[in-house]
Design a protein around this motif. Structure first.
Motif, PDB file in Angstrom:
ATOM      1  N   VAL A 155       0.841  -1.180   0.000  1.00  0.00           N
ATOM      2  CA  VAL A 155       0.000   0.000   0.000  1.00  0.00           C
ATOM      3  C   VAL A 155       0.889   1.247   0.000  1.00  0.00           C
ATOM      4  CG1 VAL A 155      -1.915  -1.138   1.183  1.00  0.00           C
ATOM      5  CG2 VAL A 155      -0.145   0.013   2.520  1.00  0.00           C
ATOM      6  N   GLN A 156       0.267   2.352  -0.406  1.00  0.00           N
ATOM      7  CA  GLN A 156       0.967   3.633  -0.360  1.00  0.00           C
ATOM      8  C   GLN A 156       0.396   4.452   0.791  1.00  0.00           C
ATOM      9  OE1 GLN A 156      -0.496   2.646  -3.592  1.00  0.00           O
ATOM     10  NE2 GLN A 156       1.393   1.451  -3.625  1.00  0.00           N
ATOM     11  N   LEU A 157       1.273   5.118   1.505  1.00  0.00           N
ATOM     12  CA  LEU A 157       0.867   5.863   2.690  1.00  0.00           C
ATOM     13  C   LEU A 157       1.334   7.305   2.568  1.00  0.00           C
ATOM     14  CD1 LEU A 157       1.998   3.211   5.321  1.00  0.00           C
ATOM     15  CD2 LEU A 157      -0.260   3.452   4.306  1.00  0.00           C
ATOM     16  N   GLN A 158       0.454   8.216   2.942  1.00  0.00           N
ATOM     17  CA  GLN A 158       0.775   9.641   2.896  1.00  0.00           C
ATOM     18  C   GLN A 158       0.391  10.268   4.221  1.00  0.00           C
ATOM     19  OE1 GLN A 158       2.161  11.336   0.170  1.00  0.00           O
ATOM     20  NE2 GLN A 158       2.278  13.156   1.444  1.00  0.00           N
ATOM     21  N   ALA A 159       1.395  10.640   5.004  1.00  0.00           N
ATOM     22  CA  ALA A 159       1.153  11.239   6.316  1.00  0.00           C
ATOM     23  C   ALA A 159       1.100  12.750   6.200  1.00  0.00           C
ATOM     24  CB  ALA A 159       2.240  10.824   7.290  1.00  0.00           C
ATOM     25  N   SER A 160       0.283  13.358   7.047  1.00  0.00           N
ATOM     26  CA  SER A 160       0.162  14.815   7.063  1.00  0.00           C
ATOM     27  C   SER A 160      -0.308  15.255   8.443  1.00  0.00           C
ATOM     28  CB  SER A 160      -0.831  15.280   5.997  1.00  0.00           C
ATOM     29  OG  SER A 160      -2.120  14.746   6.249  1.00  0.00           O
ATOM     30  N   GLY A 161      -0.269  16.576   8.669  1.00  0.00           N
ATOM     31  CA  GLY A 161      -0.815  17.128   9.895  1.00  0.00           C
ATOM     32  C   GLY A 161       0.202  17.589  10.913  1.00  0.00           C
ATOM     33  N   GLY A 210      -0.583  21.517  24.065  1.00  0.00           N
ATOM     34  CA  GLY A 210      -1.485  21.629  22.926  1.00  0.00           C
ATOM     35  C   GLY A 210      -1.780  20.299  22.275  1.00  0.00           C
ATOM     36  N   SER A 211      -2.486  20.386  21.153  1.00  0.00           N
ATOM     37  CA  SER A 211      -2.931  19.180  20.442  1.00  0.00           C
ATOM     38  C   SER A 211      -2.625  19.288  18.959  1.00  0.00           C
ATOM     39  CB  SER A 211      -4.442  18.983  20.620  1.00  0.00           C
ATOM     40  OG  SER A 211      -4.790  18.796  21.970  1.00  0.00           O
ATOM     41  N   LEU A 212      -2.456  18.136  18.356  1.00  0.00           N
ATOM     42  CA  LEU A 212      -2.335  18.014  16.904  1.00  0.00           C
ATOM     43  C   LEU A 212      -3.009  16.728  16.480  1.00  0.00           C
ATOM     44  CD1 LEU A 212       1.357  18.956  15.926  1.00  0.00           C
ATOM     45  CD2 LEU A 212      -0.723  20.140  15.220  1.00  0.00           C
ATOM     46  N   ARG A 213      -3.468  16.722  15.249  1.00  0.00           N
ATOM     47  CA  ARG A 213      -4.073  15.511  14.694  1.00  0.00           C
ATOM     48  C   ARG A 213      -3.354  15.150  13.404  1.00  0.00           C
ATOM     49  NH1 ARG A 213      -9.653  14.463  11.622  1.00  0.00           N
ATOM     50  NH2 ARG A 213     -10.244  12.429  12.475  1.00  0.00           N
ATOM     51  N   LEU A 214      -2.708  14.009  13.415  1.00  0.00           N
ATOM     52  CA  LEU A 214      -2.037  13.512  12.224  1.00  0.00           C
ATOM     53  C   LEU A 214      -2.977  12.617  11.434  1.00  0.00           C
ATOM     54  CD1 LEU A 214       1.465  12.538  13.684  1.00  0.00           C
ATOM     55  CD2 LEU A 214       0.637  14.772  12.901  1.00  0.00           C
ATOM     56  N   SER A 215      -2.791  12.645  10.128  1.00  0.00           N
ATOM     57  CA  SER A 215      -3.579  11.784   9.252  1.00  0.00           C
ATOM     58  C   SER A 215      -2.647  10.976   8.362  1.00  0.00           C
ATOM     59  CB  SER A 215      -4.519  12.615   8.383  1.00  0.00           C
ATOM     60  OG  SER A 215      -5.455  13.306   9.181  1.00  0.00           O
ATOM     61  N   CYS A 216      -3.121   9.803   7.985  1.00  0.00           N
ATOM     62  CA  CYS A 216      -2.371   8.940   7.080  1.00  0.00           C
ATOM     63  C   CYS A 216      -3.345   8.419   6.038  1.00  0.00           C
ATOM     64  CB  CYS A 216      -1.724   7.800   7.853  1.00  0.00           C
ATOM     65  SG  CYS A 216      -0.776   6.643   6.831  1.00  0.00           S
ATOM     66  N   LYS A 242       0.252   6.676  26.232  1.00  0.00           N
ATOM     67  CA  LYS A 242      -1.033   6.140  26.673  1.00  0.00           C
ATOM     68  C   LYS A 242      -1.796   7.191  27.479  1.00  0.00           C
ATOM     69  CE  LYS A 242      -0.567   1.883  27.507  1.00  0.00           C
ATOM     70  NZ  LYS A 242      -0.189   0.598  28.142  1.00  0.00           N
ATOM     71  N   GLY A 243      -3.062   7.354  27.135  1.00  0.00           N
ATOM     72  CA  GLY A 243      -3.885   8.347  27.813  1.00  0.00           C
ATOM     73  C   GLY A 243      -3.820   9.731  27.195  1.00  0.00           C
ATOM     74  N   ARG A 244      -2.867   9.950  26.302  1.00  0.00           N
ATOM     75  CA  ARG A 244      -2.743  11.262  25.642  1.00  0.00           C
ATOM     76  C   ARG A 244      -2.997  11.167  24.134  1.00  0.00           C
ATOM     77  NH1 ARG A 244       2.108  13.703  25.447  1.00  0.00           N
ATOM     78  NH2 ARG A 244       3.291  11.751  25.505  1.00  0.00           N
ATOM     79  N   PHE A 245      -2.617  10.062  23.551  1.00  0.00           N
ATOM     80  CA  PHE A 245      -2.758   9.873  22.098  1.00  0.00           C
ATOM     81  C   PHE A 245      -3.865   8.853  21.831  1.00  0.00           C
ATOM     82  CE2 PHE A 245       1.872  10.918  20.628  1.00  0.00           C
ATOM     83  CZ  PHE A 245       1.825  12.100  21.354  1.00  0.00           C
ATOM     84  N   THR A 246      -4.566   9.062  20.715  1.00  0.00           N
ATOM     85  CA  THR A 246      -5.604   8.133  20.297  1.00  0.00           C
ATOM     86  C   THR A 246      -5.497   7.922  18.791  1.00  0.00           C
ATOM     87  OG1 THR A 246      -7.098   8.920  22.030  1.00  0.00           O
ATOM     88  CG2 THR A 246      -8.079   7.657  20.236  1.00  0.00           C
ATOM     89  N   THR A 247      -5.471   6.673  18.376  1.00  0.00           N
ATOM     90  CA  THR A 247      -5.471   6.381  16.954  1.00  0.00           C
ATOM     91  C   THR A 247      -6.822   5.832  16.530  1.00  0.00           C
ATOM     92  OG1 THR A 247      -4.272   5.287  15.149  1.00  0.00           O
ATOM     93  CG2 THR A 247      -4.516   4.041  17.198  1.00  0.00           C
ATOM     94  N   SER A 248      -7.234   6.178  15.335  1.00  0.00           N
ATOM     95  CA  SER A 248      -8.523   5.743  14.821  1.00  0.00           C
ATOM     96  C   SER A 248      -8.412   5.571  13.316  1.00  0.00           C
ATOM     97  CB  SER A 248      -9.610   6.760  15.159  1.00  0.00           C
ATOM     98  OG  SER A 248      -9.302   8.017  14.580  1.00  0.00           O
ATOM     99  N   LEU A 256      -4.056  10.026  14.103  1.00  0.00           N
ATOM    100  CA  LEU A 256      -3.433   9.988  15.422  1.00  0.00           C
ATOM    101  C   LEU A 256      -3.725  11.325  16.093  1.00  0.00           C
ATOM    102  CD1 LEU A 256      -1.629   8.333  17.375  1.00  0.00           C
ATOM    103  CD2 LEU A 256       0.313   9.640  16.476  1.00  0.00           C
ATOM    104  N   GLN A 257      -4.642  11.302  17.037  1.00  0.00           N
ATOM    105  CA  GLN A 257      -4.971  12.497  17.809  1.00  0.00           C
ATOM    106  C   GLN A 257      -4.008  12.580  18.980  1.00  0.00           C
ATOM    107  OE1 GLN A 257      -7.344  14.961  17.268  1.00  0.00           O
ATOM    108  NE2 GLN A 257      -6.370  15.969  19.011  1.00  0.00           N
ATOM    109  N   MET A 258      -3.276  13.688  19.046  1.00  0.00           N
ATOM    110  CA  MET A 258      -2.251  13.844  20.079  1.00  0.00           C
ATOM    111  C   MET A 258      -2.637  15.025  20.968  1.00  0.00           C
ATOM    112  SD  MET A 258       1.165  13.220  17.771  1.00  0.00           S
ATOM    113  CE  MET A 258       0.974  14.772  16.891  1.00  0.00           C
TER     114      MET A 258
END
Length: 125
Positions: free
Chosen positions: A1-7, A15-21, A64-70, A80-82
């Protein structure tokens, strides 16, 4: 597969950031989608993984407890919600795919065949 990360970007501590793949290519049965990171001068380390079919997740103790992947099946994206970011979270973050995922070694980088290009996260103190 091909993967493209961003965010990635610059954020203050706390603070918070949300990464996408974005995932394209083969089907995703039995896939595990992992997140890894590499800080300057350090080896790449496991962050989190989500099982594509069942949605089960596993995290490194440090996040753990700070990051969530979905995952979003409709648009084939993993997130990846950080939250509560710390300066020590500063790193290049990579998403990766394991086509024959199993729970024996969810964080073993050798099991992941495909990798995205990485996105830089910088957390200022």
């Amino acid at each position: 597969v091909q993967l493209q990360a961003s965010g990635g970007g610059l954020v203050q501590a706390g603070g918070s950031l949300r990464l996408s793949c974005a995932v394209s290519g083969r089907t995703f049965r039995n896939y595990g989608m992992g997140w890894f990171r590499q800080a300057p001068g350090k080896e790449r380390e496991f962050v989190a993984v989500i099982e594509w079919s069942g949605g089960n997740t596993y995290y490194a103790d440090s996040v753990k407890g700070r990051f969530t992947t979905s995952r979003n099946d409709a648009n084939k994206t993993v997130h990846l919600q950080m939250n509560s970011l710390r300066p020590e979270d500063t790193a290049v973050y990579y998403c990766a795919a394991d086509s024959s995922f199993h729970w024996r070694a969810p964080g073993d980088q050798r099991e992941y065949e495909d990798w995205g290009q990485g996105t830089l996260v910088t957390v200022s103190s």
